[in-house]
Enzyme design. Structure first.
Site, PDB file in Angstrom:
ATOM      1  N   ASP A 181       6.745   1.337   1.959  1.00 26.18           N
ATOM      2  CA  ASP A 181       6.424   0.352   0.915  1.00 26.18           C
ATOM      3  C   ASP A 181       7.246   0.649  -0.339  1.00 26.18           C
ATOM      4  OD1 ASP A 181       3.550  -1.008   1.798  1.00 26.18           O
ATOM      5  OD2 ASP A 181       3.733   1.054   2.463  1.00 26.18           O
ATOM      6  N   PHE A 231      -0.314  -0.825  12.838  1.00 23.95           N
ATOM      7  CA  PHE A 231      -1.260  -0.289  11.846  1.00 23.95           C
ATOM      8  C   PHE A 231      -1.830  -1.346  10.891  1.00 23.95           C
ATOM      9  CE2 PHE A 231      -2.071   1.370   7.563  1.00 23.95           C
ATOM     10  CZ  PHE A 231      -3.107   2.243   7.822  1.00 23.95           C
ATOM     11  N   ASN A 232      -0.982  -2.158  10.248  1.00 19.94           N
ATOM     12  CA  ASN A 232      -1.494  -3.094   9.231  1.00 19.94           C
ATOM     13  C   ASN A 232      -2.465  -4.102   9.829  1.00 19.94           C
ATOM     14  OD1 ASN A 232      -0.010  -1.884   7.192  1.00 19.94           O
ATOM     15  ND2 ASN A 232       1.733  -3.294   7.421  1.00 19.94           N
ATOM     16  N   HIS A 268       9.860   0.263   7.924  1.00 21.07           N
ATOM     17  CA  HIS A 268       9.233  -1.026   8.270  1.00 21.07           C
ATOM     18  C   HIS A 268       9.246  -2.061   7.125  1.00 21.07           C
ATOM     19  CE1 HIS A 268       7.354   1.159  11.645  1.00 21.07           C
ATOM     20  NE2 HIS A 268       7.027   2.093  10.777  1.00 21.07           N
ATOM     21  N   ASP A 269       8.569  -1.690   6.030  1.00 21.05           N
ATOM     22  CA  ASP A 269       8.268  -2.695   5.000  1.00 21.05           C
ATOM     23  C   ASP A 269       9.528  -3.232   4.322  1.00 21.05           C
ATOM     24  OD1 ASP A 269       5.647  -2.239   5.627  1.00 21.05           O
ATOM     25  OD2 ASP A 269       5.297  -0.839   3.977  1.00 21.05           O
ATOM     26  N   ASP A 280       0.854  -1.204   0.000  1.00 22.38           N
ATOM     27  CA  ASP A 280       0.000   0.000   0.000  1.00 22.38           C
ATOM     28  C   ASP A 280       0.890   1.254   0.000  1.00 22.38           C
ATOM     29  OD1 ASP A 280       0.962  -0.430   2.605  1.00 22.38           O
ATOM     30  OD2 ASP A 280      -0.862   0.302   3.581  1.00 22.38           O
ATOM     31  N   THR A 298       2.884  -6.115   2.870  1.00 22.33           N
ATOM     32  CA  THR A 298       3.382  -4.980   3.647  1.00 22.33           C
ATOM     33  C   THR A 298       2.275  -3.946   3.891  1.00 22.33           C
ATOM     34  OG1 THR A 298       4.159  -3.791   1.684  1.00 22.33           O
ATOM     35  CG2 THR A 298       5.741  -5.265   2.757  1.00 22.33           C
ATOM     36  N   ASN A 349      -2.483   2.591   3.684  1.00 25.38           N
ATOM     37  CA  ASN A 349      -1.904   3.908   3.973  1.00 25.38           C
ATOM     38  C   ASN A 349      -2.733   5.024   3.349  1.00 25.38           C
ATOM     39  OD1 ASN A 349       0.317   3.221   5.553  1.00 25.38           O
ATOM     40  ND2 ASN A 349       1.560   2.713   3.761  1.00 25.38           N
TER      41      ASN A 349
HETATM   42  C1  BDR Z   1       3.113  -0.138   8.670  1.00 26.06           C
HETATM   43  O1  BDR Z   1       2.092   0.849   8.594  1.00 26.06           O
HETATM   44  C2  BDR Z   1       2.192   1.559   7.400  1.00 26.06           C
HETATM   45  O2  BDR Z   1       1.909   2.925   7.593  1.00 26.06           O
HETATM   46  C3  BDR Z   1       3.575   1.313   6.869  1.00 26.06           C
HETATM   47  O3  BDR Z   1       3.619   1.370   5.466  1.00 26.06           O
HETATM   48  C4  BDR Z   1       3.918  -0.056   7.394  1.00 26.06           C
HETATM   49  O4  BDR Z   1       3.492  -1.062   6.495  1.00 26.06           O
HETATM   50  C5  BDR Z   1       3.909   0.113   9.936  1.00 26.06           C
HETATM   51  O5  BDR Z   1       3.087   0.011  11.054  1.00 26.06           O
HETATM   52 CA    CA Z   2       2.862  -0.562   4.208  1.00 28.67          CA
END
Ligand code: BDR
Ligand code: CA
Length: 312
Positions: free
Chosen positions: A15, A167-168, A241-242, A10, A126, A39
């Protein structure tokens, strides 16, 4: 030996870095890119995936749009981090929607896994896990057939969307529950790991000399990402992160993991979307889920720098 992967994403600042690693790493074969609302809206993250592929000359790799919302709840995006476009402050070519694969992302996931030899495809989600969960329900044979799932999501210590949820997973907890529970090998590259991959100033400076579209894109991504993380999360150096999930697939020696049953909390008032990892040593035997714990930070950034340096 190359590893075949499908990136379900996303984009999104981090990402976009994950995409660059997947496009460029010499031992990865990126089979397809699928998008999911997360996102930002599905339209915007799909536009971003197309624009990135166009900027990097990677339009021969299929890109397909997927689910525009979580299974149960409405989408609450992360535009407060990634901006109104999902990649605010990053100059990209206008997306050419004619390049999109005509199939739904869920069908691309299924077709890819079923057409490639059994045990060869790694799924790398991701974003919210909506597409992957739908694929499992539509074609359960993919569970036996993939090599593994390496996902960015979850946390065993501290959340970001809530005190305990990442978040994901928080965005689509029902989908995450399906994915963690399916019985295939799942590695949770959660915040515990990704918060070790912080793009501090000296790291950001390393990309200054890359005179390429990818170098410029990386600088714009990291500058804007650092800005929002400083302002909103009070963190210096945004965690990419991703990119950590892709790096793990490219070089498993970068990330220490341990087996631990993971349950996604669906009902708790304050804990919905929490990934409850049972790290008690006597519970590890037979677990199909793993949690990432420790990153070889310097080698991770070397890999990122090398990959981005290979791109036009
Ligand atoms: C995740 O949340 C999204 O905002 C980022 O792209 C990542 O995948 C981190 O918590
Ligand atoms: Ca992401």
């Amino acid at each position: 030996m190359t590893t075949k992967l499908l990136l379900d994403c996303d984009p999104g600042y981090d990402d976009a870095i994950a995409l660059m690693l997947a496009y460029a790493h010499p031992e990865l074969e990126l089979l397809a890119v699928t998008t999911v609302g997360g996102n930002q809206s599905l339209d915007k993250v799909t536009a971003n995936a197309l624009s990135i592929a166009q900027a990097l000359g990677k339009t021969h790799i299929p890109i397909a749009r997927g689910a525009d919302r979580p299974l149960v709840e409405p989408l609450r995006d992360a535009s407060f981090i990634h901006g109104a476009t999902g990649l605010d402050g990053v100059a990209l070519p206008a997306p050419d929607f004619a390049l999109l694969d005509s199939r739904h992302a869920v069908n691309v996931i299924i077709d890819t896994v079923m057409q490639e030899p059994a045990g060869t495809v790694t799924l790398v989600p991701t974003g919210p896990l909506t597409n992957i969960a739908l694929a499992v329900r539509l074609e359960p044979r993919i569970v036996e057939r993939v090599k593994e799932v390496v996902l960015m999501g979850g946390a065993y210590a501290m959340g970001n969307a809530s005190p305990v949820a990442e978040f994901n997973v928080f965005t689509d907890p029902e989908a995450a529950h399906i994915v963690f529970d399916a019985g295939w090998k799942v590695t949770m590259v959660g915040l515990d790991l990704t918060h070790q991959a912080r793009a501090y100033e000296p790291i950001r400076r390393r990309f200054n000399d890359l005179d390429s579209a990818a170098g410029r894109m990386t600088r714009e991504i990291l500058t804007n990402f650092a800005d929002t993380y400083r302002r909103l999360r009070r963190m210096d150096g945004p965690p990419v992160h991703d990119a950590c999930a892709v790096a793990l697939v490219a070089d498993p020696s970068l990330v220490a993991c341990e087996p631990a049953p993971v349950t996604v909390e669906l009902h708790g008032g304050a804990t919905r979307g929490m990934t409850v990892a049972d790290r008690r040593p006597d519970r590890a035997a037979g677990a199909t889920t793993f949690v990432a714990t420790q990153l070889a930070v310097d080698r991770f950034w070397d890999l990122a720098f090398d990959c981005i340096g290979r791109l036009p």
